[in-house]
Enzyme design. Structure first.
Site, mmCIF file in Angstrom:
data_model
loop_
_atom_site.group_PDB
_atom_site.id
_atom_site.type_symbol
_atom_site.label_atom_id
_atom_site.label_comp_id
_atom_site.label_asym_id
_atom_site.label_seq_id
_atom_site.Cartn_x
_atom_site.Cartn_y
_atom_site.Cartn_z
ATOM 1 N N TYR A 1 -56.831 51.359 0.172
ATOM 2 C CA TYR A 1 -55.748 51.451 1.150
ATOM 3 C C TYR A 1 -54.498 50.723 0.653
ATOM 4 O O TYR A 1 -54.070 50.961 -0.472
ATOM 5 C CB TYR A 1 -56.223 50.951 2.520
ATOM 6 C CG TYR A 1 -57.384 51.774 3.049
ATOM 7 C CD1 TYR A 1 -57.160 53.029 3.612
ATOM 8 C CD2 TYR A 1 -58.701 51.321 2.918
ATOM 9 C CE1 TYR A 1 -58.212 53.814 4.067
ATOM 10 C CE2 TYR A 1 -59.759 52.089 3.373
ATOM 11 C CZ TYR A 1 -59.508 53.339 3.942
ATOM 12 O OH TYR A 1 -60.552 54.106 4.374
ATOM 13 N N SER B 1 -64.228 54.328 -8.385
ATOM 14 C CA SER B 1 -64.589 55.579 -9.055
ATOM 15 C C SER B 1 -63.891 55.708 -10.398
ATOM 16 O O SER B 1 -64.451 56.272 -11.350
ATOM 17 C CB SER B 1 -64.282 56.784 -8.156
ATOM 18 O OG SER B 1 -62.924 56.821 -7.792
ATOM 19 N N ASP C 1 -52.044 57.040 -6.770
ATOM 20 C CA ASP C 1 -52.120 56.569 -5.390
ATOM 21 C C ASP C 1 -50.708 56.371 -4.852
ATOM 22 O O ASP C 1 -49.772 56.128 -5.623
ATOM 23 C CB ASP C 1 -52.899 55.259 -5.310
ATOM 24 C CG ASP C 1 -53.483 55.022 -3.923
ATOM 25 O OD1 ASP C 1 -54.666 55.360 -3.712
ATOM 26 O OD2 ASP C 1 -52.761 54.504 -3.057
ATOM 27 N N ASP D 1 -46.754 60.483 -4.962
ATOM 28 C CA ASP D 1 -47.213 61.355 -3.885
ATOM 29 C C ASP D 1 -47.882 62.578 -4.495
ATOM 30 O O ASP D 1 -47.275 63.282 -5.314
ATOM 31 C CB ASP D 1 -46.002 61.767 -3.044
ATOM 32 C CG ASP D 1 -46.351 62.656 -1.858
ATOM 33 O OD1 ASP D 1 -47.436 63.267 -1.846
ATOM 34 O OD2 ASP D 1 -45.519 62.747 -0.937
ATOM 35 N N ASP E 1 -59.285 63.103 -4.335
ATOM 36 C CA ASP E 1 -59.839 62.202 -3.322
ATOM 37 C C ASP E 1 -58.680 61.428 -2.706
ATOM 38 O O ASP E 1 -58.763 60.224 -2.486
ATOM 39 C CB ASP E 1 -60.865 61.257 -3.970
ATOM 40 C CG ASP E 1 -61.632 60.429 -2.946
ATOM 41 O OD1 ASP E 1 -61.630 60.800 -1.751
ATOM 42 O OD2 ASP E 1 -62.229 59.406 -3.335
ATOM 43 N N HIS F 1 -56.357 63.736 1.773
ATOM 44 C CA HIS F 1 -57.239 64.687 2.476
ATOM 45 C C HIS F 1 -56.490 65.508 3.524
ATOM 46 O O HIS F 1 -57.124 66.267 4.265
ATOM 47 C CB HIS F 1 -58.438 63.982 3.121
ATOM 48 C CG HIS F 1 -59.212 63.139 2.156
ATOM 49 N ND1 HIS F 1 -59.675 63.618 0.959
ATOM 50 C CD2 HIS F 1 -59.587 61.822 2.218
ATOM 51 C CE1 HIS F 1 -60.315 62.646 0.318
ATOM 52 N NE2 HIS F 1 -60.265 61.568 1.048
ATOM 53 N N GLU G 1 -62.657 66.660 -2.732
ATOM 54 C CA GLU G 1 -63.624 65.926 -1.922
ATOM 55 C C GLU G 1 -63.209 65.900 -0.449
ATOM 56 O O GLU G 1 -62.050 66.120 -0.101
ATOM 57 C CB GLU G 1 -63.732 64.475 -2.418
ATOM 58 C CG GLU G 1 -64.344 64.314 -3.786
ATOM 59 C CD GLU G 1 -64.616 62.848 -4.120
ATOM 60 O OE1 GLU G 1 -64.361 61.980 -3.258
ATOM 61 O OE2 GLU G 1 -65.086 62.576 -5.239
#
Length: 367
Positions: free
Chosen positions: A187, A196, A213, A231, A254, A257, A282
């Site tokens: 986060y 991962s 991220d 982004d 991942d 979402h 995912e």
């Protein structure tokens, strides 16, 4: 060492002995040795093992001392010595399975009471430590689920993705891959997440791993592991990223979402995926959640993640359709296969242009 030099070492390790020797000479032993020792340390699972051992590596004319805490050049008092030619260790660390023979390696124990066989088990402690340390240079099987759990990813536990990943990724483990994952986890904390990425770095021992991220995660950067802030739906950012990484062999979404982000990332990155590559999405449960732009009632809506990917399925058989009745998605000749699992989608990239059955086949409509 930058990714360009790392990639050169990885490729050379997959060639012959001469290729490895040339790469070591041109890049320089002083630069190569720390790369290899760092790999051994990062790959080692020291869980449950006494980590106070001191090991001396004699690599050509280089002497380095290594402990669980790190390594440094020079010869100090040690409990065991590993001798090996540097090109051979390079192939052990970064080579394909057939090259990871460590054929010049020897292990020498000093005539010292400190590690004698009667020294209250110290010999066994050091031997166990050394075995774990050297494991990263062998072709021993690697349990992906164990790696995911070790590094704190949720790909097994909350989800059960690793069995599917192993099925698709195991045949690729010996290749010098580029892996790109959208979403790093943790986060808003710059120092949290990355589990991962670390697992992929260990699983693909010849791979370069990149993570994206919306939060700056650069404190998680490491050897063969690079993060970039951006982004996942920003085309300009993605273009700059691919210019840096080259065509990725594997992309794993991942990220946010959100359905619109998932679709935008796929539409922009899949054409830039290397031939034979795999694109994974995912957590497709959000395709049914309105807060993520999904719907549990409009199951074929192409604005939802699952609705969109289902709309690509008929394109696998595009050559069977009357061109006047078929609306191209732009992907039908690039997608060779699609696999759907619980909350997980795999899309395989390859040329899909086989053509239809010949006209004389019984039952085929005649135009």
């Amino acid at each position: 060492m930058d990714n360009e030099c790392l990639r050169r070492l990885i490729v050379a390790a997959g060639g012959g002995v001469a290729d490895a020797e040339i790469a070591v000479k041109e890049i320089g032993p002083d630069a190569v040795v720390p790369v290899l020792l760092r790999e051994l340390l990062e790959r080692a699972d020291f869980g449950g093992v006494d980590t106070t051992a001191t090991v001396l590596f004699e690599l050509d004319d280089q002497c380095w001392t290594i402990t669980a805490a790190g390594f440094a050049p020079g010869r100090t008092d040690c409990e065991v010595t590993v001798r090996q030619e540097l090109w051979d260790l390079l192939r052990g660390v970064f080579g394909p399975a057939a090259a990871r023979t460590n054929c010049t390696r020897s292990i020498r124990w000093p005539d010292s009471p400190a590690v004698g066989r009667d020294s209250a088990g110290r010999f066994g402690q050091v031997a166990h430590f050394l075995h774990r340390l050297l494991a990263g240079s062998t072709a021993a099987p690697v349990d992906l689920t164990e790696l995911i759990l070790r590094f704190g990813s949720d790909k097994w536990g909350f989800h059960h993705y690793t069995g599917h990943y192993a099925r698709f990724f195991e045949p690729l483990r010996d290749l010098p891959l580029t892996v790109l994952e959208l979403g790093i986890g943790g986060y808003g904390s710059p120092t949290s997440g990355g589990g991962s990425l670390k697992a992929w770095q260990r699983y693909f021992h010849r791979g370069l791993v990149f993570g994206v991220d919306i939060v700056d995660k650069s404190p998680l950067d490491g050897q063969r592991r690079t993060t970039r802030r951006g982004d996942q739906s920003d085309k300009a950012f993605l273009d700059a990223l691919i210019a840096e990484t080259g065509a990725p062999d594997i992309v794993i979404d991942d990220g946010s979402h959100r359905c619109d982000h998932v679709i935008a990332s796929f539409q922009h990155l899949f054409p830039r995926l290397a031939p034979g590559g795999i694109y994974v999405v995912e957590d497709t449960q959000t395709s049914y959640w309105e807060s993520f732009g999904g719907s549990a009632s409009r199951l074929s809506d192409v604005d939802t993640s699952m609705g969109y990917f289902k709309s690509l399925l008929d394109g696998l058989n595009h050559s069977e359709f009357d061109p006047d009745d078929f609306t191209s998605t732009g992907f039908e000749k690039q997608i060779a296969g699609m696999s759907f699992f619980h909350n997980l989608v795999f899309v395989q990239k390859a040329v899909n242009d086989e053509g239809s059955l010949p006209g004389f086949v019984a039952g085929k409509p005649i135009a």
